[in-house]
Design a protein around this motif. Structure first.
Motif, short mmCIF file in Angstrom:
data_model
loop_
_atom_site.label_atom_id
_atom_site.label_comp_id
_atom_site.label_asym_id
_atom_site.label_seq_id
_atom_site.Cartn_x
_atom_site.Cartn_y
_atom_site.Cartn_z
N ALA A 1 0.83 -1.20 0.00
CA ALA A 1 0.00 0.00 0.00
C ALA A 1 0.87 1.26 0.00
CB ALA A 1 -0.93 0.01 1.21
N GLU A 2 2.09 1.12 0.49
CA GLU A 2 3.03 2.24 0.50
C GLU A 2 3.72 2.35 -0.86
OE1 GLU A 2 3.70 4.35 3.02
OE2 GLU A 2 2.17 3.37 4.24
N PRO A 3 3.76 3.56 -1.44
CA PRO A 3 4.41 3.72 -2.76
C PRO A 3 5.90 3.37 -2.75
CG PRO A 3 3.09 5.65 -2.22
CD PRO A 3 3.10 4.78 -1.01
N VAL A 4 6.59 3.66 -1.68
CA VAL A 4 8.02 3.35 -1.60
C VAL A 4 8.24 1.84 -1.65
CG1 VAL A 4 10.05 3.50 -0.12
CG2 VAL A 4 8.56 5.47 -0.37
N CYS A 5 7.39 1.10 -0.96
CA CYS A 5 7.51 -0.36 -0.96
C CYS A 5 7.20 -0.94 -2.34
CB CYS A 5 6.59 -0.97 0.10
SG CYS A 5 7.15 -0.68 1.78
N ARG A 6 6.26 -0.32 -3.05
CA ARG A 6 5.95 -0.78 -4.41
C ARG A 6 7.15 -0.58 -5.33
NH1 ARG A 6 0.53 1.49 -3.70
NH2 ARG A 6 1.28 3.38 -4.72
N VAL A 7 7.81 0.56 -5.22
CA VAL A 7 8.99 0.82 -6.05
C VAL A 7 10.10 -0.17 -5.71
CG1 VAL A 7 10.84 2.50 -6.49
CG2 VAL A 7 8.46 3.24 -6.42
N LEU A 8 10.31 -0.42 -4.42
CA LEU A 8 11.32 -1.37 -4.00
C LEU A 8 10.98 -2.78 -4.48
CD1 LEU A 8 13.90 -1.91 -2.40
CD2 LEU A 8 12.47 -2.25 -0.38
N ALA A 9 9.72 -3.15 -4.42
CA ALA A 9 9.29 -4.47 -4.89
C ALA A 9 9.54 -4.64 -6.38
CB ALA A 9 7.82 -4.70 -4.57
N VAL A 10 9.28 -3.60 -7.16
CA VAL A 10 9.53 -3.67 -8.60
C VAL A 10 11.03 -3.78 -8.87
CG1 VAL A 10 9.42 -2.33 -10.74
CG2 VAL A 10 7.41 -2.50 -9.28
N ALA A 11 11.84 -3.04 -8.13
CA ALA A 11 13.30 -3.10 -8.32
C ALA A 11 13.84 -4.48 -7.95
CB ALA A 11 13.98 -2.03 -7.47
N VAL A 12 13.37 -5.05 -6.86
CA VAL A 12 13.83 -6.38 -6.45
C VAL A 12 13.39 -7.43 -7.47
CG1 VAL A 12 13.55 -8.17 -4.70
CG2 VAL A 12 14.03 -5.82 -4.01
N ALA A 13 12.15 -7.35 -7.93
CA ALA A 13 11.65 -8.30 -8.93
C ALA A 13 12.44 -8.19 -10.23
CB ALA A 13 10.17 -8.07 -9.18
#
Length: 140
Positions: free
Chosen positions: A100-112
């Motif tokens: 739900a947090e935008p920062v976590c979404r960006v981090l998740a995309v980078a890790v993926a």
């Protein structure tokens, strides 16, 4: 293509056994559950590789057979004791909350993206034995 299938099969076997054993240990939080499953999967992989290396059976088929044997033993041993489905539902809820947090979404995309790149590089790049022989053989 065979390497990708072996990678997926090995990951599925590791995940099945380690998630069941981690759920049986009843960790308090979802993070503890995942960390326990991660540690168990690494221990399982190292033990299987060490056992196979004693007999010179470290091949793709040997590794998958060893992982399948350990996974089957863990599934039989933990039947009725571990509730992986409930833990995975908790994991889904925790993941939705984190994303739900935008920062976590960006981090998740980078890790993926990094994970997909590493898998593609590992499967798509031919093995280079010549460099290893030239660099290290003279030291022996």
């Amino acid at each position: 293509m065979t390497g990708a299938l072996a990678l997926v099969a090995g990951a599925a076997l590791l995940a099945t056994g380690s998630l069941r054993l981690s759920a049986m240990l009843t960790p308090r939080s979802t993070a503890a559950f995942l960390l326990g499953a991660y540690a168990i999967a690494w221990v399982e992989l190292v033990v299987v590789l060490c056992a196979l290396s004693l007999f010179g059976w470290v091949t793709r088929v040997g590794l998958l057979a060893g992982l399948a044997l350990v996974c089957a033993a863990l599934v039989v041993d933990t039947r009725g004791w571990s509730d992986v489905a409930a833990r995975m539902r908790d994991l889904g809820a925790a993941l939705r909350e984190a994303l739900a947090e935008p920062v976590c979404r960006v981090l998740a995309v980078a890790v993926a993206a990094a994970f997909v790149y590493a898998v593609a590089l590992g499967l798509g790049t031919p093995q280079n034995d010549f460099d290893t022989l030239v660099d290290h053989l003279w030291r022996a």
